[in-house]
Design an enzyme around this catalytic site. Structure first.
Site, PDB file in Angstrom:
ATOM      1  N   SER A 106       0.803  -1.217   0.000  1.00 19.13           N
ATOM      2  CA  SER A 106       0.000   0.000   0.000  1.00 19.13           C
ATOM      3  C   SER A 106       0.840   1.274   0.000  1.00 19.13           C
ATOM      4  CB  SER A 106      -0.961  -0.029   1.192  1.00 19.13           C
ATOM      5  OG  SER A 106      -1.882   1.019   1.105  1.00 19.13           O
ATOM      6  N   HIS A 107       0.731   2.072   1.055  1.00 23.17           N
ATOM      7  CA  HIS A 107       1.396   3.365   1.128  1.00 23.17           C
ATOM      8  C   HIS A 107       2.785   3.267   1.741  1.00 23.17           C
ATOM      9  CE1 HIS A 107      -0.991   2.244   4.524  1.00 23.17           C
ATOM     10  NE2 HIS A 107      -0.148   2.906   5.297  1.00 23.17           N
TER      11      HIS A 107
ATOM     12  N   ASP B 158      -2.306   6.620  -3.449  1.00 23.18           N
ATOM     13  CA  ASP B 158      -1.174   5.931  -2.818  1.00 23.18           C
ATOM     14  C   ASP B 158      -0.577   4.838  -3.703  1.00 23.18           C
ATOM     15  OD1 ASP B 158      -3.242   4.091  -2.615  1.00 23.18           O
ATOM     16  OD2 ASP B 158      -2.473   3.250  -0.743  1.00 23.18           O
TER      17      ASP B 158
ATOM     18  N   ASP C  75      -0.878   1.590  -4.160  1.00 28.21           N
ATOM     19  CA  ASP C  75      -1.726   0.649  -4.894  1.00 28.21           C
ATOM     20  C   ASP C  75      -3.040   1.264  -5.369  1.00 28.21           C
ATOM     21  OD1 ASP C  75      -2.462   0.835  -2.197  1.00 28.21           O
ATOM     22  OD2 ASP C  75      -3.512  -1.084  -2.265  1.00 28.21           O
TER      23      ASP C  75
ATOM     24  N   ASP D  97      -5.631   2.774  -3.837  1.00 23.73           N
ATOM     25  CA  ASP D  97      -6.925   2.721  -3.149  1.00 23.73           C
ATOM     26  C   ASP D  97      -7.176   3.932  -2.248  1.00 23.73           C
ATOM     27  OD1 ASP D  97      -5.088   1.903  -1.271  1.00 23.73           O
ATOM     28  OD2 ASP D  97      -6.166   0.092  -0.660  1.00 23.73           O
ATOM     29  N   ARG D  98      -6.126   4.676  -1.918  1.00 19.93           N
ATOM     30  CA  ARG D  98      -6.333   5.855  -1.060  1.00 19.93           C
ATOM     31  C   ARG D  98      -6.406   7.126  -1.905  1.00 19.93           C
ATOM     32  NH1 ARG D  98      -2.917   5.405   4.539  1.00 19.93           N
ATOM     33  NH2 ARG D  98      -3.683   3.355   5.121  1.00 19.93           N
TER      34      ARG D  98
ATOM     35  N   LYS E   2     -11.511   0.205  -1.284  1.00 19.55           N
ATOM     36  CA  LYS E   2     -11.548   1.650  -1.422  1.00 19.55           C
ATOM     37  C   LYS E   2     -10.913   1.995  -2.762  1.00 19.55           C
ATOM     38  CE  LYS E   2      -7.631   1.718   1.717  1.00 19.55           C
ATOM     39  NZ  LYS E   2      -7.509   1.282   3.100  1.00 19.55           N
TER      40      LYS E   2
HETATM   41  C1  G1P Z   1      -4.321   1.667   8.389  1.00 13.76           C
HETATM   42  C2  G1P Z   1      -5.498   2.614   8.437  1.00 13.76           C
HETATM   43  C3  G1P Z   1      -6.778   1.878   8.141  1.00 13.76           C
HETATM   44  C4  G1P Z   1      -6.650   1.158   6.804  1.00 13.76           C
HETATM   45  C5  G1P Z   1      -5.410   0.276   6.798  1.00 13.76           C
HETATM   46  C6  G1P Z   1      -5.176  -0.347   5.439  1.00 13.76           C
HETATM   47  O1  G1P Z   1      -4.470   0.670   9.365  1.00 13.76           O
HETATM   48  O2  G1P Z   1      -5.597   3.254   9.680  1.00 13.76           O
HETATM   49  O3  G1P Z   1      -7.844   2.775   8.118  1.00 13.76           O
HETATM   50  O4  G1P Z   1      -7.782   0.369   6.560  1.00 13.76           O
HETATM   51  O5  G1P Z   1      -4.268   1.057   7.135  1.00 13.76           O
HETATM   52  O6  G1P Z   1      -4.979   0.612   4.447  1.00 13.76           O
HETATM   53  P1  G1P Z   1      -3.748   0.751  10.787  1.00 13.76           P
HETATM   54  O7  G1P Z   1      -2.275   0.896  10.537  1.00 13.76           O
HETATM   55  O8  G1P Z   1      -4.283   1.961  11.482  1.00 13.76           O
HETATM   56  O9  G1P Z   1      -4.129  -0.537  11.467  1.00 13.76           O
HETATM   57 ZN    ZN Z   2      -3.341   1.411  -0.398  1.00 14.88          ZN
END
Ligand code: G1P
Ligand code: ZN
Length: 543
Positions: A113-114, A277, A279, A281-282, A376
């Site tokens: 992801s990010h 981000d 991938d 989705d954000r 998302k």
């Molecule tokens: C974080 C975000 C959450 C999101 C997840 C995956 O998780 O807070 O909203 O769904 O990344 O992208 P966290 O690190 O807080 O458990």
């Molecule tokens: Zn992501």
């Protein structure tokens, strides 16, 4: 076909979390590591024989090598067909869409992801099921159980597949289809939004900057915004996916998307700014001179979604994760929409979406989406904003001001304390947990505590209960704080403190979040005893 036996399970104690398995890239590259996780996944779903899958990733380091391994394993496990994004690329929402459109049994997203990418950064694998959404708890638990006992994996000894050209080929008896990553996704967006209206908006001189952060949305945004909708070349920046995201942190928030933020706050700001981000989705939404918090963005989208053709029939309901501000609740209340509060993590929205109970959902962590896929979707949120801007003919700032004047403003900020020693983080949380019963009615740092609890979610669709989903504190005057530990960090623990303060429609909406949230924050600092546990009260990141 070869059955590789492994002497020692490389997975001891590793549990796939809400977003699949995320680890350092070098860990995934250890011989047998990725292989064991993939085999455990196949085992957990009752084998891959005769099944079809989608595979794609965000282009980070090891993406293509991992796909080659997974294709050979899918073939050796008897899969019938695998659809792969050209170049190994597919955004998370595009994978979700392909699973649904092509009715495959599931799909793999290769991404952390990010989190940063590179040989010394992070890698991840996530498994999505046939509704297009992340594997539910029952499956991730079985995957984990499998990883504890796994002693072999199946792999076909065959040449690598050419991922660079669209078309059909095979590995053993398995069919492989390489598809353009953007085509099907762009077709879905064209169905949901009034592309003619958005095209006219750009033709009329509306300006925009989309920061793809060197990640997977580059090709999607360039194709849809610049080629299809006619935004000028250069609207999309950092548009070519790179293995280490240009050395950056592909997280679309004011901290990591600073270049975009600076431009949007400058005299030369375009009308609209957005980012996505790793991938895809954000999303981050920013107007000329004004940042829109993800919680506010969800609320504005909920209040205006009907302006887009895909939502013209109205919304069934709105869901938000518990730490997300109550801004969308205010909209739901006024418009008479059903409204749900779920634990953190997109998978909790799946049942509500599948059951038709909600149309839109969102998280404070820059995730917004709808029933069009089961993830998302960053670019979707950007396009819905564009459709609304095109219909309303107002600036982002004036849409936001109107919104607050109608529904009130939920001032909001998230404070992250990163790489905290795990014991200290657990002790802090336990310290608050121990006080929960005694807090209501007390006054802390001058603020009255009106309630406190630990959030448990009762899924209204399947009746399951998820405990320990975050500590909640409520204060007089509609203030709230939430405390939880991250489930996605890769170093020590990350403590997340979410602060919120409601200001009614007629109240002052011009405060800075720091000022508006000061009283709630002071109370949290005192209740948690943060200074003693962490040795500091300043967070590493404020969003
Ligand atoms: C974080 C975000 C959450 C999101 C997840 C995956 O998780 O807070 O909203 O769904 O990344 O992208 P966290 O690190 O807080 O458990
Ligand atoms: Zn992501």
């Amino acid at each position: 076909m070869t059955i590789q036996t492994i002497s020692k399970g490389p997975f001891e104690g590793q549990k796939p979390g809400t977003s699949g398995l995320r680890k350092k890239t070098r860990v995934f590259m250890e011989p047998g590591y990725l292989e064991c996780f993939v085999q455990a996944t196949f085992n957990a779903i009752g084998g891959a024989a005769g099944k079809s899958f989608v595979i794609g990733g965000d282009g980070r380091y090891f993406n293509r090598e991992a796909i080659q391994i997974m294709l050979k394993m899918a073939a050796a496990n008897g899969a019938a067909r695998v659809i792969v994004g050209q170049g190994g690329l597919l955004s998370t929402p595009a994978v979700s869409n392909l699973i649904r459109q092509r009715q495959t049994d599931g799909g793999f997203v290769l991404s952390a992801s990010h989190n940063p990418g590179g040989i010394d950064a992070d890698f991840g694998v996530k498994y999505n099921v046939s509704n297009g959404g992340p594997a539910p708890e029952a499956i991730t638990q079985t995957m984990f159980d499998q990883t504890q006992t796994i002693d072999s994996y199946r792999i076909l000894e065959t040449a690598d597949v050419d991922l660079s050209t669209c078309g059909t080929s095979s590995a053993g008896d398995m069919q492989i289809e390489i598809v353009d990553p953007v085509t099907d996704y762009a077709a879905l967006m064209a169905k949901l939004f009034d592309f003619d209206k958005i095209r006219a908006l750009f033709a009329g001189g509306f300006t925009m900057r989309f920061d793809a952060m060197h990640a997977v949305t580059g090709p999607y945004a360039t194709s849809i915004l610049e080629r299809v909708l006619g935004a000028p070349a250069g609207t999309v920046i950092n548009a070519v996916p790179s293995e280490d995201f240009g050395g950056g942190h592909p997280d679309p928030n004011p901290v990591w998307a600073k270049t975009l933020m600076d431009e949007m706050m400058s005299d030369a700001a375009p009308d609209f700014g957005a980012a996505s981000d790793g991938d895809g989705d954000r999303n981050m939404i920013v107007g000329c001179g004004v940042y829109v918090t993800p919680s506010d963005s969800l609320a504005v989208l909920a209040a205006n979604a009907q302006l887009a053709p895909g939502y013209a029939q109205g919304l069934a309901g709105v869901a938000r994760s518990m730490p997300t501000s109550a801004a969308s609740d205010k909209v739901a209340e006024r418009l008479g929409l059903a409204c749900f509060e779920t634990p953190t993590g997109w998978k909790f929205f799946g049942n509500l979406l599948d059951a038709g109970k909600v149309t839109l959902c969102g998280e404070e962590s820059a995730g917004t989406g709808s029933d069009h896929v089961r993830e998302k979707d960053g670019l979707w949120a950007v396009l819905l904003w564009l459709n609304i801007l095109a219909e309303r003919g107002q600036s982002v700032a004036s849409i936001l001001a109107d919104h607050w004047a109608t529904y009130g403003r939920n001032y909001y900020s998230r404070h992250d304390y990163e790489a905290v020693p795990t014991e200290a983080a657990n002790a802090l949380m336990q310290g608050v947990r121990d006080q929960l019963g005694a807090l209501a009615g007390t006054t802390i740092a001058g603020l009255e505590v009106t309630g406190a609890d630990e959030f448990s979610y009762h899924d209204p669709v399947d009746g399951s209960v998820s405990h320990n989903q975050g500590l909640r504190l409520w204060f007089a005057g509609e203030g709230r704080a939430v405390l939880r530990l991250s489930g996605t960090g890769t170093e020590g623990a990350t403590l997340r403190v979410y602060l919120e303060q409601y200001a009614a429609p007629e109240a002052d909406h011009g405060l800075t979040p720091d000022v508006a949230l000061r009283a709630v924050r002071d109370a949290v600092v005192e209740i948690t005893g943060m200074q003693a546990y962490l040795g500091r009260i300043e967070p590493d990141v404020k969003t």
